[in-house]
Enzyme design. Sequence first.
Site, PDB file in Angstrom:
ATOM      1  CG  PHE A 187       2.233  20.605  17.845  1.00 19.42           C
ATOM      2  CD1 PHE A 187       2.140  19.258  17.530  1.00 19.42           C
ATOM      3  CD2 PHE A 187       1.191  21.446  17.483  1.00 19.42           C
ATOM      4  CE1 PHE A 187       1.039  18.751  16.869  1.00 19.42           C
ATOM      5  CE2 PHE A 187       0.079  20.958  16.812  1.00 19.42           C
ATOM      6  CZ  PHE A 187      -0.003  19.624  16.514  1.00 19.42           C
TER       7      PHE A 187
ATOM      8  N   GLY B  19      -0.448  19.398   2.827  1.00 21.19           N
ATOM      9  CA  GLY B  19      -1.605  19.137   1.959  1.00 21.19           C
ATOM     10  C   GLY B  19      -1.495  17.773   1.284  1.00 21.19           C
ATOM     11  CB  CYS B  20       1.355  15.884  -0.210  1.00 22.91           C
ATOM     12  SG  CYS B  20       1.848  17.159  -1.374  1.00 22.91           S
TER      13      CYS B  20
ATOM     14  CB  THR C 238       4.115   9.918  15.698  1.00 20.42           C
ATOM     15  OG1 THR C 238       3.853  11.123  16.428  1.00 20.42           O
ATOM     16  CG2 THR C 238       5.517   9.979  15.083  1.00 20.42           C
TER      17      THR C 238
ATOM     18  NE  ARG D  35      -1.327   2.097   3.133  1.00 21.01           N
ATOM     19  CZ  ARG D  35      -0.279   2.714   3.675  1.00 21.01           C
ATOM     20  NH1 ARG D  35       0.398   3.622   3.011  1.00 21.01           N
ATOM     21  NH2 ARG D  35       0.090   2.430   4.923  1.00 21.01           N
TER      22      ARG D  35
ATOM     23  CD  GLU E 274       1.666   9.281   4.905  1.00 21.98           C
ATOM     24  OE1 GLU E 274       1.250  10.448   4.969  1.00 21.98           O
ATOM     25  OE2 GLU E 274       1.851   8.650   3.859  1.00 21.98           O
TER      26      GLU E 274
ATOM     27  CG  PHE F   7       6.406  13.309   0.039  1.00 19.60           C
ATOM     28  CD1 PHE F   7       5.713  14.346  -0.566  1.00 19.60           C
ATOM     29  CD2 PHE F   7       6.498  13.304   1.431  1.00 19.60           C
ATOM     30  CE1 PHE F   7       5.131  15.355   0.185  1.00 19.60           C
ATOM     31  CE2 PHE F   7       5.917  14.307   2.195  1.00 19.60           C
ATOM     32  CZ  PHE F   7       5.229  15.337   1.561  1.00 19.60           C
ATOM     33  N   GLY F   8      10.223  13.648  -0.407  1.00 16.32           N
ATOM     34  CA  GLY F   8      11.280  13.891   0.567  1.00 16.32           C
ATOM     35  C   GLY F   8      10.962  15.049   1.491  1.00 16.32           C
TER      36      GLY F   8
HETATM   37  P1  TGC Z   1       0.896  24.626  11.340  1.00 17.59           P
HETATM   38  O1  TGC Z   1       1.100  26.029  11.780  1.00 17.59           O
HETATM   39  O2  TGC Z   1      -0.122  23.793  12.008  1.00 17.59           O
HETATM   40  O3  TGC Z   1       0.566  24.611   9.770  1.00 17.59           O
HETATM   41  C1  TGC Z   1       1.367  25.257   8.801  1.00 17.59           C
HETATM   42  C2  TGC Z   1       0.492  25.502   7.573  1.00 17.59           C
HETATM   43  O4  TGC Z   1       0.014  24.241   7.054  1.00 17.59           O
HETATM   44  C3  TGC Z   1      -1.421  24.175   7.119  1.00 17.59           C
HETATM   45  N1  TGC Z   1      -1.763  22.813   7.566  1.00 17.59           N
HETATM   46  C4  TGC Z   1      -2.243  21.871   6.767  1.00 17.59           C
HETATM   47  N2  TGC Z   1      -2.579  21.899   5.481  1.00 17.59           N
HETATM   48  C5  TGC Z   1      -3.041  20.753   4.944  1.00 17.59           C
HETATM   49  N3  TGC Z   1      -3.153  19.598   5.639  1.00 17.59           N
HETATM   50  C6  TGC Z   1      -2.803  19.536   6.932  1.00 17.59           C
HETATM   51  N4  TGC Z   1      -2.894  18.393   7.619  1.00 17.59           N
HETATM   52  C7  TGC Z   1      -2.331  20.703   7.561  1.00 17.59           C
HETATM   53  N5  TGC Z   1      -1.900  20.996   8.809  1.00 17.59           N
HETATM   54  C8  TGC Z   1      -1.553  22.288   8.791  1.00 17.59           C
HETATM   55  C9  TGC Z   1      -1.831  25.216   8.122  1.00 17.59           C
HETATM   56  O5  TGC Z   1      -3.135  25.684   7.874  1.00 17.59           O
HETATM   57  C10 TGC Z   1      -0.788  26.289   7.886  1.00 17.59           C
HETATM   58  O6  TGC Z   1      -1.134  26.986   6.698  1.00 17.59           O
HETATM   59  P2  TGC Z   1      -0.833  28.568   6.547  1.00 17.59           P
HETATM   60  O7  TGC Z   1      -1.535  28.960   5.281  1.00 17.59           O
HETATM   61  O8  TGC Z   1      -1.399  29.209   7.784  1.00 17.59           O
HETATM   62  O9  TGC Z   1       0.654  28.675   6.463  1.00 17.59           O
HETATM   63  O10 TGC Z   1       2.316  23.913  11.370  1.00 17.59           O
HETATM   64  P3  TGC Z   1       3.145  23.371  12.598  1.00 17.59           P
HETATM   65  O11 TGC Z   1       4.566  23.726  12.326  1.00 17.59           O
HETATM   66  O12 TGC Z   1       2.507  23.807  13.893  1.00 17.59           O
HETATM   67  O13 TGC Z   1       3.049  21.795  12.436  1.00 17.59           O
HETATM   68  C11 TGC Z   1       1.934  21.101  12.763  1.00 17.59           C
HETATM   69  C12 TGC Z   1       2.203  19.581  12.752  1.00 17.59           C
HETATM   70  C13 TGC Z   1       3.124  19.167  13.893  1.00 17.59           C
HETATM   71  C14 TGC Z   1       0.856  18.908  12.937  1.00 17.59           C
HETATM   72  C15 TGC Z   1       2.840  19.163  11.410  1.00 17.59           C
HETATM   73  O14 TGC Z   1       4.128  19.666  11.292  1.00 17.59           O
HETATM   74  C16 TGC Z   1       2.853  17.667  11.194  1.00 17.59           C
HETATM   75  O15 TGC Z   1       1.893  17.120  10.691  1.00 17.59           O
HETATM   76  N6  TGC Z   1       3.974  16.944  11.562  1.00 17.59           N
HETATM   77  C17 TGC Z   1       4.124  15.519  11.253  1.00 17.59           C
HETATM   78  C18 TGC Z   1       5.100  15.362  10.111  1.00 17.59           C
HETATM   79  C19 TGC Z   1       4.711  14.232   9.209  1.00 17.59           C
HETATM   80  O16 TGC Z   1       3.581  13.769   9.152  1.00 17.59           O
HETATM   81  N7  TGC Z   1       5.662  13.767   8.423  1.00 17.59           N
HETATM   82  C20 TGC Z   1       5.382  12.760   7.457  1.00 17.59           C
HETATM   83  C21 TGC Z   1       6.515  12.632   6.468  1.00 17.59           C
HETATM   84  S1  TGC Z   1       6.030  11.793   4.977  1.00 17.59           S
HETATM   85  C22 TGC Z   1       5.765  10.225   5.406  1.00 17.59           C
HETATM   86  O17 TGC Z   1       5.798   9.818   6.512  1.00 17.59           O
HETATM   87  C23 TGC Z   1       5.457   9.348   4.273  1.00 17.59           C
HETATM   88  S2  TGC Z   1       5.339   7.701   4.670  1.00 17.59           S
HETATM   89  C24 TGC Z   1       4.975   7.175   3.131  1.00 17.59           C
HETATM   90  C25 TGC Z   1       4.488   5.776   3.029  1.00 17.59           C
HETATM   91  O18 TGC Z   1       5.369   4.898   2.850  1.00 17.59           O
HETATM   92  O19 TGC Z   1       3.247   5.561   2.992  1.00 17.59           O
HETATM   93  P1  FAD Z   2      10.533  12.054  16.058  1.00 16.89           P
HETATM   94  O1  FAD Z   2       9.813  13.200  15.464  1.00 16.89           O
HETATM   95  O2  FAD Z   2      11.911  12.245  16.571  1.00 16.89           O
HETATM   96  O3  FAD Z   2       9.631  11.451  17.223  1.00 16.89           O
HETATM   97  C1  FAD Z   2      10.110  10.503  18.191  1.00 16.89           C
HETATM   98  C2  FAD Z   2       9.011  10.323  19.254  1.00 16.89           C
HETATM   99  O4  FAD Z   2       8.777  11.597  19.893  1.00 16.89           O
HETATM  100  C3  FAD Z   2       7.661   9.899  18.657  1.00 16.89           C
HETATM  101  O5  FAD Z   2       6.999   9.033  19.540  1.00 16.89           O
HETATM  102  C4  FAD Z   2       6.899  11.214  18.555  1.00 16.89           C
HETATM  103  O6  FAD Z   2       5.485  11.038  18.565  1.00 16.89           O
HETATM  104  C5  FAD Z   2       7.400  11.913  19.805  1.00 16.89           C
HETATM  105  N1  FAD Z   2       7.229  13.364  19.691  1.00 16.89           N
HETATM  106  C6  FAD Z   2       7.820  14.221  18.806  1.00 16.89           C
HETATM  107  N2  FAD Z   2       7.374  15.478  19.002  1.00 16.89           N
HETATM  108  C7  FAD Z   2       6.481  15.422  20.018  1.00 16.89           C
HETATM  109  C8  FAD Z   2       5.664  16.370  20.681  1.00 16.89           C
HETATM  110  N3  FAD Z   2       5.643  17.671  20.323  1.00 16.89           N
HETATM  111  N4  FAD Z   2       4.878  15.956  21.684  1.00 16.89           N
HETATM  112  C9  FAD Z   2       4.840  14.647  22.053  1.00 16.89           C
HETATM  113  N5  FAD Z   2       5.586  13.678  21.458  1.00 16.89           N
HETATM  114  C10 FAD Z   2       6.388  14.077  20.453  1.00 16.89           C
HETATM  115  N6  FAD Z   2       9.178  10.579   5.560  1.00 16.89           N
HETATM  116  C11 FAD Z   2       9.128  11.215   4.355  1.00 16.89           C
HETATM  117  O7  FAD Z   2       9.316  12.430   4.253  1.00 16.89           O
HETATM  118  N7  FAD Z   2       8.861  10.500   3.208  1.00 16.89           N
HETATM  119  C12 FAD Z   2       8.647   9.164   3.234  1.00 16.89           C
HETATM  120  O8  FAD Z   2       8.392   8.544   2.179  1.00 16.89           O
HETATM  121  C13 FAD Z   2       8.736   8.473   4.478  1.00 16.89           C
HETATM  122  N8  FAD Z   2       8.631   7.114   4.525  1.00 16.89           N
HETATM  123  C14 FAD Z   2       8.887   6.463   5.697  1.00 16.89           C
HETATM  124  C15 FAD Z   2       8.999   5.074   5.707  1.00 16.89           C
HETATM  125  C16 FAD Z   2       9.335   4.399   6.877  1.00 16.89           C
HETATM  126  C17 FAD Z   2       9.533   2.929   6.854  1.00 16.89           C
HETATM  127  C18 FAD Z   2       9.483   5.133   8.088  1.00 16.89           C
HETATM  128  C19 FAD Z   2       9.806   4.424   9.375  1.00 16.89           C
HETATM  129  C20 FAD Z   2       9.367   6.498   8.093  1.00 16.89           C
HETATM  130  C21 FAD Z   2       9.092   7.188   6.899  1.00 16.89           C
HETATM  131  N9  FAD Z   2       9.080   8.590   6.849  1.00 16.89           N
HETATM  132  C22 FAD Z   2       9.000   9.240   5.647  1.00 16.89           C
HETATM  133  C23 FAD Z   2       9.418   9.354   8.053  1.00 16.89           C
HETATM  134  C24 FAD Z   2       8.284   9.474   9.066  1.00 16.89           C
HETATM  135  O9  FAD Z   2       7.305  10.352   8.623  1.00 16.89           O
HETATM  136  C25 FAD Z   2       8.902   9.925  10.391  1.00 16.89           C
HETATM  137  O10 FAD Z   2       9.595   8.813  10.924  1.00 16.89           O
HETATM  138  C26 FAD Z   2       7.856  10.438  11.364  1.00 16.89           C
HETATM  139  O11 FAD Z   2       7.281  11.652  10.912  1.00 16.89           O
HETATM  140  C27 FAD Z   2       8.438  10.653  12.773  1.00 16.89           C
HETATM  141  O12 FAD Z   2       9.634  11.377  12.728  1.00 16.89           O
HETATM  142  P2  FAD Z   2      10.937  10.825  13.506  1.00 16.89           P
HETATM  143  O13 FAD Z   2      11.140   9.406  13.110  1.00 16.89           O
HETATM  144  O14 FAD Z   2      12.021  11.780  13.279  1.00 16.89           O
HETATM  145  O15 FAD Z   2      10.528  10.802  15.028  1.00 16.89           O
END
Ligand code: TGC
Ligand code: FAD
Length: 396
Positions: A395, A249-250, A377, A94, A375, A133-134
């Site tokens: 946060f 947004g993605c 935690t 998936r 995506e 997606f980096g």
């Molecule tokens: P914050 O101030 O909340 O927002 C900044 C701007 O973004 C907008 N926004 C969103 N827009 C669309 N969708 C959402 N879910 C959105 N959340 C926020 C917001 O309205 C704002 O817009 P603007 O116009 O005012 O600038 O930002 P923040 O710095 O406080 O961060 C919030 C937080 C912690 C929730 C966010 O940074 C976050 O979601 N962190 C988690 C990071 C994450 O999910 N990383 C994933 C990496 S990719 C991945 O894991 C792929 S796995 C792929 C696979 O194998 O399936």
């Molecule tokens: P951290 O952010 O260091 O978090 C460590 C722990 O601290 C977690 O339990 C977290 O919930 C907790 N924590 C952090 N901040 C807070 C807070 N404010 N309050 C309370 N608890 C907190 N990323 C991409 O960009 N593209 C991809 O394609 C992608 N694919 C992935 C594939 C795999 C197999 C894995 C394992 C990860 C992938 N990721 C990708 C990265 C993934 O999105 C991150 O691992 C995830 O967002 C968490 O970041 P981190 O691992 O640095 O953990």
Amino acid sequence: ASKDPRTYLLGIDHLLDEDERLTWKAAHDFCQSRVLPVIERHYEAGTFPRELIPEFAEMGFLGCSIEGYGCAGLNPVAYGTIMLELERIDSGIRSFCSVQTALAMYPIFAYGSEEQRQRWLPGMAAGELIGCFGLTEPNSGSDPGSMRTHAKQDGEGGDYILNGQKMWITNSPISDLCVVWAKTLDHGSDTPVIRGFVVERATKGLSTPETHGKLSLRASITGEIVLDEVRVPKANMLPGVHGLKGPLGCLTQARYGIGWGAVGAAMDVYERARRYTLDRTQFGRPIAGFQLTQQKLAELHNEIVKALLLAYHCGRLKQDGKLDPVQVSLLKRDNVRMARVAAQTARTMLGGNGIMGEFHIMRHLCNLETVFTYEGTHEIHTLAIGRALTGLAAFS
Ligand code: TGC
Ligand code: FAD
């Protein structure tokens, strides 16, 4: 409702239209006949079944939620059922399709110019161009706004020079295109903003080493994106968005798909546990006849019904353009939590066999550890919901 004991309490069939039912069945049949037979071998070897990419494309899985450009243009519920069937097999499978669709094709579709869409999307839908997606970096995971990767423009209207490192990137070692998020100074501004860039494989200074040693999501390829003085033409910068809302947004698109996918993993572990406990005899009777086993089955089934209805509800909201990102946090958070608990429970029901690869449940359980973390935690989605409920951000 059918009396098939695998599904008869779900009661969702009559909520779907004919096209959605057909999409779901086609995805189910394909995944069971083509993907299931090879998954255990690939998981053990730590490889992704690349040979299936043309078939994923032929089934319309790649970019299926996008209209035009060779994509299937399915509605959100039909798209969700495909994610469910892929993850019923394996979360890593998936992942491949959802990264291609929601994290690589979607930003080009939503934020790219018409020329960029025409240039890349048809090849990506056909499975000829693979994308990634980096966003995440060694020091920026949950807090992507702290990223260090940066892009410096070589004169007004000139190329961008990218430097930095992304890690944990699904598909990066096999990608033809990397969608990279980097901070840059827009012309005339002194505050860096986040912009998206499409970095093509042949670009000098780009490397994507594979990450080895994962004990979870082993049938998915993960790697880094290393950018060393990478020169990217301005024509590869996505013009339609700047700021963190671009990558977030993605993520909203991809997290929606995970909300459905997790239900598929839970359905698989439930059904395997149900069948096993009917076959396995202890104390002179099938273990499915013991009340404690039936309680576990009832609980699993009940949770699956609720999770599926939540995914369906979010799908209809999305179709009407009314799905809020916080509702997507709620969907991703709770459905993945449910699937992870379901896999733990189902594993116990197989006793010692529960840890064996050939019974598939342990693989789902290991995969769901990644799904719980990527995506956003579980904790980050908890805080996103908390912020929406209280108006107070916890946060930092
Ligand atoms: P914050 O101030 O909340 O927002 C900044 C701007 O973004 C907008 N926004 C969103 N827009 C669309 N969708 C959402 N879910 C959105 N959340 C926020 C917001 O309205 C704002 O817009 P603007 O116009 O005012 O600038 O930002 P923040 O710095 O406080 O961060 C919030 C937080 C912690 C929730 C966010 O940074 C976050 O979601 N962190 C988690 C990071 C994450 O999910 N990383 C994933 C990496 S990719 C991945 O894991 C792929 S796995 C792929 C696979 O194998 O399936
Ligand atoms: P951290 O952010 O260091 O978090 C460590 C722990 O601290 C977690 O339990 C977290 O919930 C907790 N924590 C952090 N901040 C807070 C807070 N404010 N309050 C309370 N608890 C907190 N990323 C991409 O960009 N593209 C991809 O394609 C992608 N694919 C992935 C594939 C795999 C197999 C894995 C394992 C990860 C992938 N990721 C990708 C990265 C993934 O999105 C991150 O691992 C995830 O967002 C968490 O970041 P981190 O691992 O640095 O953990």
